[in-house]
Design a protein around this motif. Structure first.
Motif, mmCIF file in Angstrom:
data_model
loop_
_atom_site.group_PDB
_atom_site.id
_atom_site.type_symbol
_atom_site.label_atom_id
_atom_site.label_comp_id
_atom_site.label_asym_id
_atom_site.label_seq_id
_atom_site.Cartn_x
_atom_site.Cartn_y
_atom_site.Cartn_z
ATOM 1 N N GLY A 116 0.814 -1.205 0.000
ATOM 2 C CA GLY A 116 0.000 0.000 0.000
ATOM 3 C C GLY A 116 0.844 1.249 0.000
ATOM 4 O O GLY A 116 2.043 1.209 0.276
ATOM 5 N N LYS A 117 0.208 2.357 -0.352
ATOM 6 C CA LYS A 117 0.896 3.647 -0.302
ATOM 7 C C LYS A 117 -0.124 4.741 -0.066
ATOM 8 O O LYS A 117 -1.322 4.572 -0.333
ATOM 9 C CB LYS A 117 1.697 3.905 -1.575
ATOM 10 C CG LYS A 117 0.868 4.151 -2.815
ATOM 11 C CD LYS A 117 1.772 4.479 -3.987
ATOM 12 C CE LYS A 117 0.949 4.813 -5.226
ATOM 13 N NZ LYS A 117 1.795 5.230 -6.329
ATOM 14 N N ILE A 118 0.349 5.854 0.435
ATOM 15 C CA ILE A 118 -0.479 7.034 0.659
ATOM 16 C C ILE A 118 0.076 8.146 -0.215
ATOM 17 O O ILE A 118 1.287 8.360 -0.265
ATOM 18 C CB ILE A 118 -0.472 7.456 2.138
ATOM 19 C CG1 ILE A 118 -1.136 6.376 2.985
ATOM 20 C CG2 ILE A 118 -1.169 8.797 2.323
ATOM 21 C CD1 ILE A 118 -1.067 6.624 4.465
ATOM 22 N N THR A 119 -0.818 8.827 -0.909
ATOM 23 C CA THR A 119 -0.431 9.936 -1.777
ATOM 24 C C THR A 119 -1.191 11.178 -1.328
ATOM 25 O O THR A 119 -2.387 11.111 -1.067
ATOM 26 C CB THR A 119 -0.769 9.619 -3.245
ATOM 27 O OG1 THR A 119 -0.231 8.341 -3.583
ATOM 28 C CG2 THR A 119 -0.187 10.647 -4.174
ATOM 29 N N ILE A 120 -0.485 12.315 -1.246
ATOM 30 C CA ILE A 120 -1.106 13.571 -0.826
ATOM 31 C C ILE A 120 -0.945 14.592 -1.945
ATOM 32 O O ILE A 120 0.161 14.789 -2.461
ATOM 33 C CB ILE A 120 -0.494 14.096 0.488
ATOM 34 C CG1 ILE A 120 -0.767 13.084 1.610
ATOM 35 C CG2 ILE A 120 -1.062 15.466 0.843
ATOM 36 C CD1 ILE A 120 -0.166 13.439 2.929
ATOM 37 N N TYR A 121 -2.075 15.212 -2.313
ATOM 38 C CA TYR A 121 -2.094 16.229 -3.365
ATOM 39 C C TYR A 121 -2.542 17.561 -2.790
ATOM 40 O O TYR A 121 -3.354 17.616 -1.876
ATOM 41 C CB TYR A 121 -3.080 15.841 -4.481
ATOM 42 C CG TYR A 121 -2.646 14.671 -5.313
ATOM 43 C CD1 TYR A 121 -1.860 14.851 -6.438
ATOM 44 C CD2 TYR A 121 -3.029 13.384 -4.983
ATOM 45 C CE1 TYR A 121 -1.467 13.778 -7.216
ATOM 46 C CE2 TYR A 121 -2.643 12.302 -5.754
ATOM 47 C CZ TYR A 121 -1.864 12.512 -6.865
ATOM 48 O OH TYR A 121 -1.473 11.446 -7.625
ATOM 49 N N ASP A 122 -2.008 18.628 -3.371
ATOM 50 C CA ASP A 122 -2.421 19.982 -3.032
ATOM 51 C C ASP A 122 -3.072 20.589 -4.268
ATOM 52 O O ASP A 122 -2.611 20.361 -5.395
ATOM 53 C CB ASP A 122 -1.203 20.812 -2.618
ATOM 54 C CG ASP A 122 -1.561 22.201 -2.148
ATOM 55 O OD1 ASP A 122 -2.749 22.455 -1.846
ATOM 56 O OD2 ASP A 122 -0.651 23.049 -2.072
ATOM 57 N N ILE A 123 -4.141 21.323 -4.077
ATOM 58 C CA ILE A 123 -4.764 22.040 -5.190
ATOM 59 C C ILE A 123 -4.264 23.475 -5.112
ATOM 60 O O ILE A 123 -4.562 24.193 -4.155
ATOM 61 C CB ILE A 123 -6.300 21.994 -5.102
ATOM 62 C CG1 ILE A 123 -6.782 20.552 -5.168
ATOM 63 C CG2 ILE A 123 -6.909 22.814 -6.232
ATOM 64 C CD1 ILE A 123 -8.277 20.393 -5.022
ATOM 65 N N THR A 124 -3.476 23.872 -6.099
ATOM 66 C CA THR A 124 -2.904 25.215 -6.118
ATOM 67 C C THR A 124 -3.689 26.082 -7.088
ATOM 68 O O THR A 124 -4.226 25.599 -8.078
ATOM 69 C CB THR A 124 -1.423 25.183 -6.526
ATOM 70 O OG1 THR A 124 -1.313 24.575 -7.813
ATOM 71 C CG2 THR A 124 -0.596 24.403 -5.529
ATOM 72 N N GLU A 125 -3.728 27.357 -6.782
ATOM 73 C CA GLU A 125 -4.416 28.306 -7.654
ATOM 74 C C GLU A 125 -3.374 29.019 -8.490
ATOM 75 O O GLU A 125 -2.371 29.530 -7.971
ATOM 76 C CB GLU A 125 -5.221 29.303 -6.826
ATOM 77 C CG GLU A 125 -6.202 30.074 -7.667
ATOM 78 C CD GLU A 125 -7.265 30.757 -6.830
ATOM 79 O OE1 GLU A 125 -7.719 31.830 -7.258
ATOM 80 O OE2 GLU A 125 -7.643 30.216 -5.791
ATOM 81 N N VAL A 126 -3.593 29.025 -9.799
ATOM 82 C CA VAL A 126 -2.680 29.670 -10.741
ATOM 83 C C VAL A 126 -3.468 30.683 -11.567
ATOM 84 O O VAL A 126 -4.693 30.744 -11.506
ATOM 85 C CB VAL A 126 -1.999 28.620 -11.667
ATOM 86 C CG1 VAL A 126 -1.111 27.690 -10.866
ATOM 87 C CG2 VAL A 126 -3.022 27.831 -12.455
ATOM 88 N N LEU A 134 -11.814 27.788 -15.893
ATOM 89 C CA LEU A 134 -11.627 26.529 -15.166
ATOM 90 C C LEU A 134 -10.160 26.147 -15.003
ATOM 91 O O LEU A 134 -9.835 25.269 -14.212
ATOM 92 C CB LEU A 134 -12.362 25.391 -15.887
ATOM 93 C CG LEU A 134 -13.887 25.435 -15.846
ATOM 94 C CD1 LEU A 134 -14.460 24.265 -16.630
ATOM 95 C CD2 LEU A 134 -14.390 25.413 -14.424
ATOM 96 N N THR A 135 -9.265 26.806 -15.734
ATOM 97 C CA THR A 135 -7.843 26.442 -15.677
ATOM 98 C C THR A 135 -7.106 27.125 -14.523
ATOM 99 O O THR A 135 -5.884 27.117 -14.498
ATOM 100 C CB THR A 135 -7.141 26.796 -17.006
ATOM 101 O OG1 THR A 135 -7.275 28.202 -17.244
ATOM 102 C CG2 THR A 135 -7.720 26.013 -18.163
ATOM 103 N N ARG A 136 -7.836 27.667 -13.570
ATOM 104 C CA ARG A 136 -7.154 28.357 -12.458
ATOM 105 C C ARG A 136 -6.693 27.418 -11.341
ATOM 106 O O ARG A 136 -6.075 27.854 -10.386
ATOM 107 C CB ARG A 136 -8.035 29.455 -11.887
ATOM 108 C CG ARG A 136 -9.226 28.952 -11.123
ATOM 109 C CD ARG A 136 -9.946 30.075 -10.449
ATOM 110 N NE ARG A 136 -10.798 29.522 -9.435
ATOM 111 C CZ ARG A 136 -12.039 29.856 -9.250
ATOM 112 N NH1 ARG A 136 -12.581 30.778 -10.004
ATOM 113 N NH2 ARG A 136 -12.737 29.295 -8.299
ATOM 114 N N HIS A 137 -7.005 26.107 -11.445
ATOM 115 C CA HIS A 137 -6.586 25.145 -10.439
ATOM 116 C C HIS A 137 -5.658 24.098 -11.056
ATOM 117 O O HIS A 137 -5.883 23.650 -12.172
ATOM 118 C CB HIS A 137 -7.780 24.439 -9.817
ATOM 119 C CG HIS A 137 -8.668 25.352 -9.052
ATOM 120 N ND1 HIS A 137 -9.865 25.770 -9.519
ATOM 121 C CD2 HIS A 137 -8.507 25.941 -7.845
ATOM 122 C CE1 HIS A 137 -10.422 26.587 -8.644
ATOM 123 N NE2 HIS A 137 -9.615 26.715 -7.623
#
Length: 144
Positions: A116-126, A134-137
């Protein structure tokens, strides 16, 4: 799995698609060394199916997918959970920030040890592209 990300005001959706599997894992001790195609099958052979998982962000106003936020996971990896979690961060005044946490496991069959593995994502604003709000994330992988 569906979760709402309150800071970016988007929905994160994990879905799967069933695809025919034409490969068999070959193991080396306790690890997978390679994937080899199934050989010696006639044309009437029905291949087994596996689920191919993917993650995508969606806008809650138009329910359209956010461009360039599609994450496709490797074959034989099964997403077992997805949550929006608040973790410590120095980026915010409150000291907490929302991240997307995913848990996955490798499913190669009963003869191979699952991992198993854990993955962490961040949603950044650009800065969005002109005419495409819609392309701001963007999704940024922080931990794998």
């Amino acid at each position: 799995f569906v979760s709402y990300h309150p800071e970016s005001k988007t929905y994160c959706v994990v879905s799967s698609i069933r695809t025919p599997n034409k490969y068999a894992p070959r193991r080396n001790n306790d690890d997978i060394s390679e994937m080899s195609p199934l050989e010696g099958v006639d044309e009437e052979f029905v291949f087994p199916t596996i689920e191919r998982f993917q993650m995508q962000l969606y806008s809650p106003t138009t329910w359209e997918p956010v461009p360039s936020t599609l994450v496709q996971f490797d074959e034989f990896y099964c997403v077992t959970s997805m949550k929006v979690v608040r973790l410590k961060s120095e980026e915010t005044a409150s000291g907490l920030k929302c991240y997307i946490a995913l848990s996955c496991c490798s499913v190669y069959g009963e003869e191979v040890t699952s991992r198993g593995k854990i993955t962490i994502y961040d949603i950044t604003e650009v800065i969005p592209e002109p005419g495409k709000p819609l392309t701001r994330h963007k999704l940024k992988m922080l931990y794998d």
